[in-house]
Design an enzyme around this catalytic site. Structure first.
Site, PDB file in Angstrom:
ATOM      1  N   HIS A  61       0.809  -1.226   0.000  1.00  0.00           N
ATOM      2  CA  HIS A  61       0.000   0.000   0.000  1.00  0.00           C
ATOM      3  C   HIS A  61       0.845   1.280   0.000  1.00  0.00           C
ATOM      4  O   HIS A  61       0.705   2.113  -0.906  1.00  0.00           O
ATOM      5  CB  HIS A  61      -0.997  -0.043   1.162  1.00  0.00           C
ATOM      6  CG  HIS A  61      -1.680   1.254   1.454  1.00  0.00           C
ATOM      7  ND1 HIS A  61      -2.549   1.835   0.562  1.00  0.00           N
ATOM      8  CD2 HIS A  61      -1.623   2.085   2.527  1.00  0.00           C
ATOM      9  CE1 HIS A  61      -3.002   2.975   1.082  1.00  0.00           C
ATOM     10  NE2 HIS A  61      -2.452   3.151   2.272  1.00  0.00           N
ATOM     11  N   HIS A  85       3.598   7.116   5.366  1.00  0.00           N
ATOM     12  CA  HIS A  85       2.372   7.750   5.863  1.00  0.00           C
ATOM     13  C   HIS A  85       1.592   6.927   6.884  1.00  0.00           C
ATOM     14  O   HIS A  85       0.887   7.484   7.710  1.00  0.00           O
ATOM     15  CB  HIS A  85       1.477   8.195   4.697  1.00  0.00           C
ATOM     16  CG  HIS A  85       0.632   7.103   4.126  1.00  0.00           C
ATOM     17  ND1 HIS A  85       1.058   6.301   3.110  1.00  0.00           N
ATOM     18  CD2 HIS A  85      -0.613   6.674   4.444  1.00  0.00           C
ATOM     19  CE1 HIS A  85       0.112   5.424   2.802  1.00  0.00           C
ATOM     20  NE2 HIS A  85      -0.916   5.636   3.601  1.00  0.00           N
ATOM     21  N   GLU A  89       0.694   5.512  12.617  1.00  0.00           N
ATOM     22  CA  GLU A  89      -0.627   5.083  13.034  1.00  0.00           C
ATOM     23  C   GLU A  89      -0.711   3.565  13.201  1.00  0.00           C
ATOM     24  O   GLU A  89      -1.343   3.073  14.124  1.00  0.00           O
ATOM     25  CB  GLU A  89      -1.673   5.557  12.020  1.00  0.00           C
ATOM     26  CG  GLU A  89      -3.059   5.566  12.633  1.00  0.00           C
ATOM     27  CD  GLU A  89      -4.138   6.005  11.663  1.00  0.00           C
ATOM     28  OE1 GLU A  89      -3.812   6.246  10.487  1.00  0.00           O
ATOM     29  OE2 GLU A  89      -5.288   6.101  12.094  1.00  0.00           O
ATOM     30  N   ASP A  90      -0.084   2.829  12.303  1.00  0.00           N
ATOM     31  CA  ASP A  90      -0.328   1.384  12.257  1.00  0.00           C
ATOM     32  C   ASP A  90       0.827   0.494  12.704  1.00  0.00           C
ATOM     33  O   ASP A  90       0.705  -0.722  12.681  1.00  0.00           O
ATOM     34  CB  ASP A  90      -0.716   0.971  10.825  1.00  0.00           C
ATOM     35  CG  ASP A  90      -2.036   1.591  10.395  1.00  0.00           C
ATOM     36  OD1 ASP A  90      -2.803   1.985  11.300  1.00  0.00           O
ATOM     37  OD2 ASP A  90      -2.284   1.681   9.185  1.00  0.00           O
ATOM     38  N   ASP A 152      -3.368   8.402  -0.858  1.00  0.00           N
ATOM     39  CA  ASP A 152      -3.726   7.294   0.029  1.00  0.00           C
ATOM     40  C   ASP A 152      -5.160   6.840  -0.267  1.00  0.00           C
ATOM     41  O   ASP A 152      -5.440   5.668  -0.461  1.00  0.00           O
ATOM     42  CB  ASP A 152      -3.595   7.790   1.479  1.00  0.00           C
ATOM     43  CG  ASP A 152      -4.055   6.770   2.501  1.00  0.00           C
ATOM     44  OD1 ASP A 152      -3.687   5.585   2.366  1.00  0.00           O
ATOM     45  OD2 ASP A 152      -4.791   7.162   3.436  1.00  0.00           O
ATOM     46  N   ASP A 273     -22.723  14.269 -26.513  1.00  0.00           N
ATOM     47  CA  ASP A 273     -21.289  14.567 -26.525  1.00  0.00           C
ATOM     48  C   ASP A 273     -20.534  13.724 -25.507  1.00  0.00           C
ATOM     49  O   ASP A 273     -20.059  14.188 -24.500  1.00  0.00           O
ATOM     50  CB  ASP A 273     -21.022  16.063 -26.309  1.00  0.00           C
ATOM     51  CG  ASP A 273     -21.933  16.650 -25.247  1.00  0.00           C
ATOM     52  OD1 ASP A 273     -22.814  15.926 -24.755  1.00  0.00           O
ATOM     53  OD2 ASP A 273     -21.755  17.825 -24.906  1.00  0.00           O
TER      54      ASP A 273
HETATM   55 MN    MN Z   1      -2.794   4.503   4.004  1.00  0.00          MN
END
Ligand code: MN
Length: 742
Positions: A61, A85, A89-90, A152, A273
């Site tokens: 990712h 990024h 957080e993870d 992201d 169109d």
């Molecule tokens: Mn992410």
């Protein structure tokens, strides 16, 4: 939902560090990629063992997000941030670690992305505004935070098929509500298109799959047409010595086709169109030259030419747009722009600083005036709440973004008014709208809404839509609702008025409307004028489209004998019921009836006072039966009365029992002395009246001229006020102003 086999699934092919570096080197040969390398290894290490819902390694990712950033040709700092990024957080990684390894700039960016990721847009309406503010706040600090967040989100949307359906729908909706518009505002149109199409696929899968099949089929069918147009354009360009030109005919993206169908209520086959042609040139002069060439080749459709080169959009988009009647009489949309404009069109703000390493981002960002303002306010206002009050959503400058009192955000075209707002909320709210409060203050209905305004609609049960409203509204919804209302109302009142005019004319011939109606004789006229019903006939008379005399001339009238009896009957009936009674009854059922004038002793009439002569109680007045708006009251002296159709004039008189106040204008000529104004307003107040407006000017000979609007009960009241004013020392003359009355 499983997509049909003809749709390409997003297949993840593993990409490596070497690919990423090659990609960056391609647009920035001198880039120092050591930071990217380090971040790649760091991220791979800390994400080790983590899996995504698809089952593949989590690290895949951040790599893909970094590729999206590299495709936008951003600086190495942003590419590095993309790789990192999700680490704070993870994973076990901490912000101080990031700062230590990669420096404070990247740490701040990673922190910003982490914070935005924690914002949920799925909370209650009140929170929506606050969350948007947080995002604006983060963006104003450093735009790159938002760019990484958009990348992201784009990768998450590309891989959304691995999530549970409920999650898919939620994330797709959020993308449509927040991220796609944001990409649009930043001019990232390629990302915007992708986000919109992917969102459509998960929010409205049936529509998406149906469209994708239809589009694929039609493009095949129309391939030859597209090719023909391309060949003709290229031929003309070549002939006129335009070289180094890039011409494409690209299918529009699904979401825009879907929106078009929805907005204009079209079926897919009615959308023409579907292919947009684009010509990319070297210079601005060439753009205008080629525009002329295209217009000489095919006839332009009036009103469709837009010069975004002279007037760029707020997101810096520049291009010439025109629609022409192409081969076979079909509408063909053409965009003409320079290479540089094309870059800006596809990559937006990213094209503006791109890989220029070390260049001050906020300086680049400041080219976006809205962002500039945000940055400025951000400096001055430390308190987030204060910031919210000041800024709200100035971010969106082409469309305006308006808040409901509950904090919900609604988008409007620029120039929209409180009426547009009211009709968007509910038709009844629009119909009964008498005014609005914007940010707590009263505004007129013509007020043009600005981004960030909080609008509260004021209503009255007596209010009904007015024809003039059509000039005030911008949205098609409001327009159609107002038209619909007026059409019904006008038809109704013209019917009543038409019946009255016809009846009056029939009486001269000693005929009676009711009898003719009963015996089906009026039906002859209905047919003679190719109308459908008697109501339509009456409505046409009321509108003035048909004269009553003409209608009568088409009737095959019964013999004299019958007529005489009918007339006798009519006379009897007249004694019991006044012929106007019905009109009055009809009229009083509707809207703003003011019980202030009587028509030959009948009360409760739909009246309004003519603006030309502005009659007040006590004036000698006459009524004029309007087409569709009841009766307007004029003074007998009013020049308009003499010009009017005498058939439409009726006798009226003031209802002396009704308590009513009317506004009149008075002009006072006086000495220019201090305190005089206060004295005058004092005596007006003493006479139990009110000044609603005052305007003061001076004459050449140093006199003062005051114009007051005051409320009066009747003529008697007015003359008392005027003599009271004339009694004030320094006042030379006071008089009533009657516009246009000579
Ligand atoms: Mn992410």
């Amino acid at each position: 939902m499983t997509p049909p086999p003809n749709l390409p699934l997003v297949i993840a092919k593993p990409r490596e560090l070497a690919d990423l570096i090659a990609c960056v080197k391609q647009y920035n040969p001198n880039a120092d990629t050591s930071l990217i390398e380090k971040a790649y290894l760091f991220s791979e290490e800390v994400h080790k063992g983590q899996k995504r819902s698809s089952g593949e390694s989590y690290f895949h990712h951040p790599i893909e997000v970094a590729f999206i950033i590299a495709d936008l040709q951003l600086d190495t700092v942003t590419v590095t941030t993309a790789l990192l990024h999700d680490t704070v957080e993870d994973t076990v990684a901490t912000l101080p670690q990031i700062e230590e390894q990669f420096g404070s700039e990247i740490a701040a960016l990673v922190d910003g992305v982490t914070k935005i990721s924690q914002i949920s847009f799925q909370t209650s309406e009140e929170k929506q505004a606050e969350n948007f503010r947080k995002m604006v706040f983060a963006m104003a600090k450093d735009l790159r935070v938002i760019l990484v967040k958009l990348a992201d989100r784009t990768h998450n949307m590309r891989t959304l098929q691995h999530l549970r359906p409920d999650k898919q729908a939620r994330i797709a909706q959020e993308t449509l509500d927040i991220y796609a518009p944001l990409a649009n505002r930043l001019g990232l149109s390629a990302l915007k298109r992708e986000l919109e199409d992917l969102s459509l696929r998960y929010t409205k899968p049936e529509i998406y799959y149906k469209l994708s099949i239809q589009v694929a089929k039609k493009i095949k069918e129309r391939d030859q047409y597209t090719q023909d147009v391309l060949t003709m354009i290229e031929g003309a360009l070549h002939e006129h010595e335009y070289h180094n030109v890039y011409v494409t005919g690209r299918p529009k993206h699904f979401y825009s086709i879907h929106k078009k169908m929805e907005k204009r209520n079209l079926t897919y086959d009615q959308v023409y169109d579907l292919t947009g042609f684009r010509i990319v040139l070297e210079t601005v002069e060439q753009c205008y030259g080629v525009l002329g060439l295209i217009h000489s080749l095919w006839t332009p459709v009036p009103g469709r030419f837009k010069d975004y080169i002279a007037i760029p959009k707020a997101n810096f988009y520049q291009s010439l747009h025109t629609t022409v009647i192409g081969p076979g009489g079909e509408k063909v949309e053409v965009q003409i722009r320079t290479r540089e404009m094309h870059e800006t069109a596809e990559r937006g703000i990213a094209a503006h600083w791109a890989y220029k390493e070390g260049k001050n981002i906020s300086q680049e960002a400041s080219k976006f005036s809205w962002l500039n303002r945000l940055v400025e306010w951000n400096k001055d206002l430390q308190d987030p709440n204060e910031f919210l009050e000041t800024v709200k959503l100035d971010l969106f400058s082409e469309d305006v973004y308006i808040f409901t009192p509950k904090g919900k955000v609604i988008e409007f075209p620029a120039g929209a008014t409180p009426l547009d707002f009211a009709y968007t909320i509910h038709t009844d709210l629009g119909h009964h709208c008498i005014g609005a409060k914007v940010n707590g203050r009263m505004v007129p209905l013509k007020y043009k809404l600005k981004s960030g305004d909080t609008v509260e609609i004021l209503t009255s049960p007596n209010q009904t839509p007015h024809k003039d409203w059509l000039k005030l509204v911008k949205t098609s919804r409001a327009k159609s609702k107002i038209r619909q209302f007026i059409k019904v109302q006008e038809h109704e009142s013209s019917k009543v008025v038409g019946e009255m005019i016809l009846e009056k004319e029939l009486k001269k011939e000693e005929l009676r409307f009711k009898t003719l109606l009963k015996e089906g004789i009026l039906q002859q006229a209905v047919e003679a004028f190719s109308l459908k019903t008697v109501d339509d006939l009456l409505s046409s008379i009321g509108y003035g489209k048909l004269s009553a005399k003409k209608v009568i001339s088409r009737l095959q009238l019964p013999s004299r004998e019958i007529e005489t009896t009918e007339t006798k009957e009519a006379k009897e009936s007249k004694e019991t019921k006044h012929p106007l009674q019905r009109i009055v009854e009809e009229a009083s059922k509707k809207s703003t009836t003011r019980h202030v004038v009587k028509v030959k002793g009948i009360e409760g009439l739909l009246v309004h006072f003519a603006r030309c002569c502005s009659p007040v109680p006590g004036d000698s007045v006459v009524g004029f039966i309007t087409r569709g708006r009841g009766i307007s009251v004029h003074t007998r002296k009013c020049p308009k009365v003499f010009d009017s159709d005498p058939h439409r004039l009726i006798d009226i008189e003031w209802d002396t029992t009704a308590a009513t106040e009317r506004a009149v204008k008075i002009r006072v000529l006086c000495e220019d002395r201090p305190g005089l104004l206060a004295d005058m307003s004092g005596v007006i107040k003493d006479q139990d009246s009110n000044i609603t407006r005052a305007q003061i000017g001076t004459t050449k000979d140093k006199k003062a001229v005051c114009l007051f609007s005051i409320s009066i009960k009747n003529l008697n009241h007015l003359s008392k006020i005027i003599s009271a004013i004339e009694g004030v020392p320094g006042v030379l003359r006071a008089e009533r102003v009657q516009k246009k009355e000579r």
